[in-house]
Write a protein that holds these residues in place. Structure first.
Motif, PDB file in Angstrom:
ATOM      1  N   LEU A   7       1.244  -0.906  -2.098  1.00  0.00           N
ATOM      2  CA  LEU A   7       2.223  -0.795  -3.174  1.00  0.00           C
ATOM      3  C   LEU A   7       1.689  -1.442  -4.443  1.00  0.00           C
ATOM      4  O   LEU A   7       1.794  -0.887  -5.540  1.00  0.00           O
ATOM      5  CB  LEU A   7       3.536  -1.459  -2.759  1.00  0.00           C
ATOM      6  N   PHE A   8       1.116  -2.616  -4.298  1.00  0.00           N
ATOM      7  CA  PHE A   8       0.609  -3.375  -5.440  1.00  0.00           C
ATOM      8  C   PHE A   8      -0.410  -2.570  -6.247  1.00  0.00           C
ATOM      9  O   PHE A   8      -0.346  -2.523  -7.483  1.00  0.00           O
ATOM     10  CB  PHE A   8      -0.014  -4.682  -4.929  1.00  0.00           C
ATOM     11  N   VAL A   9      -1.355  -1.915  -5.553  1.00  0.00           N
ATOM     12  CA  VAL A   9      -2.395  -1.173  -6.268  1.00  0.00           C
ATOM     13  C   VAL A   9      -1.836   0.089  -6.932  1.00  0.00           C
ATOM     14  O   VAL A   9      -2.513   0.695  -7.761  1.00  0.00           O
ATOM     15  CB  VAL A   9      -3.582  -0.801  -5.353  1.00  0.00           C
ATOM     16  N   ASN A  10      -0.610   0.473  -6.559  1.00  0.00           N
ATOM     17  CA  ASN A  10       0.059   1.591  -7.232  1.00  0.00           C
ATOM     18  C   ASN A  10       1.023   1.117  -8.309  1.00  0.00           C
ATOM     19  O   ASN A  10       1.835   1.899  -8.818  1.00  0.00           O
ATOM     20  CB  ASN A  10       0.815   2.453  -6.216  1.00  0.00           C
ATOM     21  N   GLY A  11       0.946  -0.178  -8.644  1.00  0.00           N
ATOM     22  CA  GLY A  11       1.779  -0.693  -9.711  1.00  0.00           C
ATOM     23  C   GLY A  11       3.210  -0.973  -9.303  1.00  0.00           C
ATOM     24  O   GLY A  11       4.096  -1.025 -10.156  1.00  0.00           O
ATOM     25  N   VAL A  12       3.449  -1.172  -7.997  1.00  0.00           N
ATOM     26  CA  VAL A  12       4.795  -1.452  -7.486  1.00  0.00           C
ATOM     27  C   VAL A  12       4.835  -2.898  -6.992  1.00  0.00           C
ATOM     28  O   VAL A  12       3.928  -3.338  -6.276  1.00  0.00           O
ATOM     29  CB  VAL A  12       5.169  -0.499  -6.331  1.00  0.00           C
ATOM     30  N   ASP A  13       5.871  -3.635  -7.375  1.00  0.00           N
ATOM     31  CA  ASP A  13       6.034  -5.011  -6.920  1.00  0.00           C
ATOM     32  C   ASP A  13       6.228  -5.017  -5.406  1.00  0.00           C
ATOM     33  O   ASP A  13       7.212  -4.482  -4.897  1.00  0.00           O
ATOM     34  CB  ASP A  13       7.252  -5.631  -7.612  1.00  0.00           C
TER      35      ASP A  13
END
Length: 559
Positions: A287-293
């Motif tokens: 998720l993080f690498v897709n810009g999601v917290d």
């Protein structure tokens, strides 16, 4: 291999599926089962100190739901549950979760364990798939459904005995993925009739892939179908519990969330029975690498790994996603060159080292964001090229080698790695560089030099007198040229009679202030066309450049 003894299992084909078009933009609810599913799979289950260490780490990460064990089946699990409650170790925003089979004596013991807890999730379950119905229980569908319903009734009744505890419920039709989907719905809805969930007090329906038995796309179809079919969807939290028997748990969980699931149960780095549970750290980092917290703190991933390895007494592999020792490391020459150039481009023009959007070839994330450094991003072995050598020399020692010097030096490094069959450490690389270009006892030493510059009609000429030591013997050389370097080359040629010339020159500084050092690189060619590089270092740039010339000449004469 007797493949004919197996059959594909595709319980649902959802022709109007929508989940493949979903873009996940929010983290699911997370539930850690490290202290239960993870712990029961260990060779040596956690002792109380390790359990508490794991619990505190999970709380610090931000987990709000933590399954702490199976207190009715294990005295250590019961004692740990009581320790958390009696020592007031449960934060106000955290629910402890306890697992129990749908058996009266076990449910009663479970309620004894959670008495006095401010909040608890009672997670009751029974197996529902045909194989276990027939082989383990000898019951038909109605018999299995009765077990689930009676378990729900016992839970609701015993809730009255602990009025000080806010109880929520979770039900799992264990081995959901091997259960007929229609029957799973039937059992879950029968349980709901007893629990009577509402939108404000929903039930968690957990759908375990107890044994992963079909591909992630089929899992996505089944989860979407379940969410469409279950009654009172607004009173249900659909939870996933993937295992990794096919090696697809992460993909299955991601597809399941895309298909409408609200919650994921898993463990740190995927510890669990057989091939393990789904890896929550990898899911969160995806998720993080897709810009999601990700709504979990993974900013020191090595600390999380140390905790997991201490508590589980099992190592995390070197290639494990995001956390393994080697996952941010490149050995391949072309990869190293691309990474080196990526770093240079990323920070170009950024005085404070900040950048707007991460983008470095072969590195999906900035290692700093998970507490890793750049030091091990590039390591050198026999597969490495000049880019890897250049990166290590710059990052470890500040030497920005010119491209053709990179090529020359990388050959020496490759000979070393091929001879030893192993990678070369930054320390060994530096020792090799010093021995080749900055020897501690060179044959040619520049002791002192004097420069005299004259100008005639706007054109300057430099006369140089240099005091050398050659094999320990004093030597004076004199020469003239357009600058110090050309004058020194002329002086060397005049005195020693060897024809050589400088064809390239570059310089840079290392460090700042009083500790600054100038580094000069010269590329020289001899009369027979031999190319040799020399390196010089000194606080004074002129002295550094003259030392580089002399070092190159020594390498030319040594062959």
């Amino acid at each position: 291999m007797p493949f004919e003894k197996y059959r594909p299992f595709v319980p649902i084909v959802l022709h109007d599926r929508t989940w493949p078009n979903v873009v996940t933009d929010k983290a699911p609810r997370w539930c850690s089962v490290d202290l239960r599913d993870g712990n029961q799979a260990l060779i040596d289950p956690m002792d109380p100190a390790r359990k508490l260490k794991m619990f505190n780490e999970l709380v610090a990460m931000g987990f709000k739901e933590i399954e702490i064990g199976f207190p009715a089946a294990s005295q250590p699990d019961f004692d740990f549950c009581r320790q958390l409650i009696e020592d007031d170790l449960i934060p106000d925003d955290v629910h402890i979760q306890v697992l129990v089979q749908c058996r009266q004596e076990l449910i009663e013991r479970t309620y004894e364990a959670i008495a006095g807890a401010p909040r608890a999730i009672v997670h009751f379950y029974n197996s529902t798939n045909p194989l276990q119905r027939e082989v383990v229980f000898g019951l038909d569908q109605e018999g299995i459904k009765s077990i689930a319903v009676n378990g729900a009734k016992m839970c609701k009744k015993l809730e009255e005995t602990i009025p000080e505890t806010s109880v929520r419920y979770e039900y799992s039709p264990e081995s959901f993925t091997l259960t007929e989907p229609e029957f799973a719905i039937e059992v879950c809805e029968a349980v709901m009739d007893v629990i009577e969930p509402t939108a404000d007090d929903p039930i968690i329906l957990n759908l375990p892939a107890t044994v992963e038995c079909y591909s992630p796309n089929v899992y996505g179809d089944v989860i979407e179908w379940f969410g469409r079919t279950i009654k009172q969807r607004d009173a249900v939290i659909v939870s996933l519990h993937p295992h990794n028997d096919r090696g697809c748990a992460i993909a299955a969980a991601e597809f399941g969330v895309m298909a409408g699931a609200d919650r994921v149960e898993g463990t740190l780095f995927g510890n669990g029975e057989r091939t393990g549970n789904v890896d929550i750290v990898a899911l969160a980092m995806n998720l993080f690498v897709n810009g999601v917290d990700p709504e979990l703190d993974i900013s020191d991933i090595d600390a999380l790994r140390r905790t997991a390895e201490y508590c589980n007494r099992l190592p995390v592999p070197e290639r494990h996603p995001y956390v393994g020792d080697l996952v941010y490391t490149a050995f391949s020459g072309s990869h190293q060159d691309a990474i080196k150039k990526g770093f240079e481009a990323l920070h170009a023009g950024a005085d404070d080292g900040e950048y707007d959007t991460w983008g470095v070839p072969y590195l999906p994330i900035d290692p700093h964001h998970v507490g890793r450094s750049y030091e091990a991003v590039i390591r050198v072995n026999s597969q490495s090229g000049k880019g890897g050598v250049a990166y290590v020399m710059k990052e470890e020692h500040g030497f920005e080698l010119p491209r053709r010097l990179q090529i020359e030096f990388s050959k020496a490094i490759q000979h070393h790695t091929e001879d030893t069959g192993t990678e070369i450490t930054p320390t060994t690389m530096w020792d090799t560089f010093q021995a080749e270009y900055l020897p501690s006892e060179p044959r040619f030493v520049l002791r002192t030099h004097e420069l005299h510059t004259t100008s005639t009609e706007g054109e300057g000429r430099t006369r140089l007198t240099g005091q050398l030591a050659v094999d320990g013997e004093p030597v004076t050389v004199q020469g003239e040229g357009d600058g110090p370097v050309e004058a020194f080359v002329a002086a060397i040629v005049a005195h020693f009679g060897d024809d050589f010339d400088v064809v390239d020159y570059s310089e840079h500084a290392i460090g700042r202030g009083s500790n600054a050092q100038a580094v000069a690189y010269v590329e020289t060619v001899s009369a027979d066309g031999t190319i040799k590089w020399g390196v010089g270092q000194n606080p004074n740039i002129t002295t550094a450049s003259l030392r580089a010339v002399l070092a190159a000449f020594e390498r030319q004469t040594d062959g």
